[in-house]
Design a protein around this motif. Structure first.
Motif, short mmCIF file in Angstrom:
data_model
loop_
_atom_site.label_atom_id
_atom_site.label_comp_id
_atom_site.label_asym_id
_atom_site.label_seq_id
_atom_site.Cartn_x
_atom_site.Cartn_y
_atom_site.Cartn_z
N TYR A 159 23.54 2.08 63.11
CA TYR A 159 22.57 1.44 63.99
C TYR A 159 22.12 2.46 65.03
N THR A 160 20.82 2.50 65.31
CA THR A 160 20.33 3.38 66.36
C THR A 160 20.67 2.77 67.72
N TYR A 161 20.46 3.53 68.78
CA TYR A 161 20.87 3.07 70.11
C TYR A 161 20.21 1.75 70.49
N ARG A 162 19.04 1.53 69.97
CA ARG A 162 18.34 0.24 70.05
C ARG A 162 17.27 0.25 68.98
N ASN A 163 16.73 -0.92 68.66
CA ASN A 163 15.62 -0.97 67.73
C ASN A 163 14.38 -0.36 68.36
N TYR A 164 13.51 0.21 67.54
CA TYR A 164 12.31 0.87 68.06
C TYR A 164 11.22 0.84 66.99
N LYS A 247 21.38 7.40 75.86
CA LYS A 247 21.04 6.81 74.57
C LYS A 247 22.21 6.96 73.59
N LYS A 248 22.85 8.12 73.61
CA LYS A 248 23.96 8.35 72.69
C LYS A 248 25.10 7.40 73.01
N TYR A 249 25.36 7.20 74.29
CA TYR A 249 26.42 6.25 74.70
C TYR A 249 26.11 4.85 74.17
N LEU A 250 24.85 4.41 74.32
CA LEU A 250 24.46 3.09 73.84
C LEU A 250 24.58 2.99 72.33
N ALA A 251 24.27 4.10 71.64
CA ALA A 251 24.37 4.11 70.19
C ALA A 251 25.80 3.96 69.73
#
Length: 258
Positions: A159-164, A247-251
């Motif tokens: 999964y990416t850090y969020r959808n985009y 972003k990496k942390y969220l991913a």
């Protein structure tokens, strides 16, 4: 697995380039809905332009309407096909799709995995290379060693850090997810961009994951100005780099336990 190619009937050259690639003979061609000559009145009956403006803060183009309606039309084909199981994936591509080497083999390997996602992004638009640095800097997934391995293949998924907004050049979609789109369009006229994976996750409750490196990109032969594309990716590079650790942390956090 059923495979669909969305292409305007007039775009003969694009289809020729697509079918010149290996392992494309089993794609069914869907003639994309051409809305360019439609009147505003006709389009109003098919698409909620006001709803689009409210969500995206701008007016929709006729091409964007045609793109969304074309993908929905393919979903109707999927829904009507009784040979496709509810949890079975179908592959949807657009005619500018350029496949990575041995695409069919790696796709088969991917489909043997215990995938949970409703939509799997095997490709991305506006990226000039299958493993371009922009993917990691601007759209990171978790660390490579934590991504889900694909047996028999060097590719992985996560999964990416969020959808985009990743484009619609190539993706896998479950029949159940296709039916979710159709159900939403029956309650209200479609108002979304075909690649608004943010909306699809938040409002349609669909899970979206991605393959890294990419299995599909847009064919550079059909990109109007590749140098402009590369230049746009380099724009604000340092700002993107500053945001990268967060972003990496969220991913990493998003992929934990999945």
């Amino acid at each position: 697995m059923k495979k669909y190619l969305i292409s305007l009937e007039k775009d003969v050259k694009r289809r020729e380039l697509f079918f010149a690639q290996p392992d494309t003979q089993d794609f069914s061609v869907f003639n994309a809905i051409n809305t360019m000559n439609e009147t505003e009145e006709n389009l109003t009956a098919l698409f909620d332009a006001e709803g689009f403006a409210q969500r995206y803060g701008r007016n929709v183009t006729k091409g964007e309407i045609g793109c969304t309606l074309s993908h929905l039309a393919v979903y109707r084909l999927i829904e009507a096909d009784e040979s496709i199981a509810e949890d079975e994936y179908c592959l949807v591509c657009e005619d500018d799709a350029l496949f990575n080497q041995d695409f069919a083999y790696h796709l088969d390997c991917l489909l043997k995995q215990p995938l949970r996602a409703d939509i799997v992004l095997v490709g991305q638009s506006k990226i000039p290379a299958f493993n371009h640095s922009e993917l990691e800097i601007n759209y990171p997934t978790t660390f490579s060693f934590l991504r889900k391995s694909i047996a028999g293949s060097p590719f992985k998924y996560a999964y990416t850090y969020r959808n985009y907004f990743a484009g619609t050049v190539a993706y896998l979609i479950k029949k159940s997810a296709a039916k979710a789109f159709l159900a939403a369009s029956e309650k209200r006229l479609p108002f979304w961009l075909a690649d608004d994976y943010i909306l699809f996750g938040a409002d349609f409750a669909l899970e979206v994951c991605a393959v890294r490196p990419l299995l599909v990109i847009e064919n550079p032969c059909l990109t109007s100005n590749l140098e402009d594309l590369r230049g746009s990716l380099q724009h604000n590079f340092w700002q993107k780099l500053i945001k990268y650790p967060a972003k990496k942390y969220l991913a990493v956090k998003r992929n934990l336990g999945r």
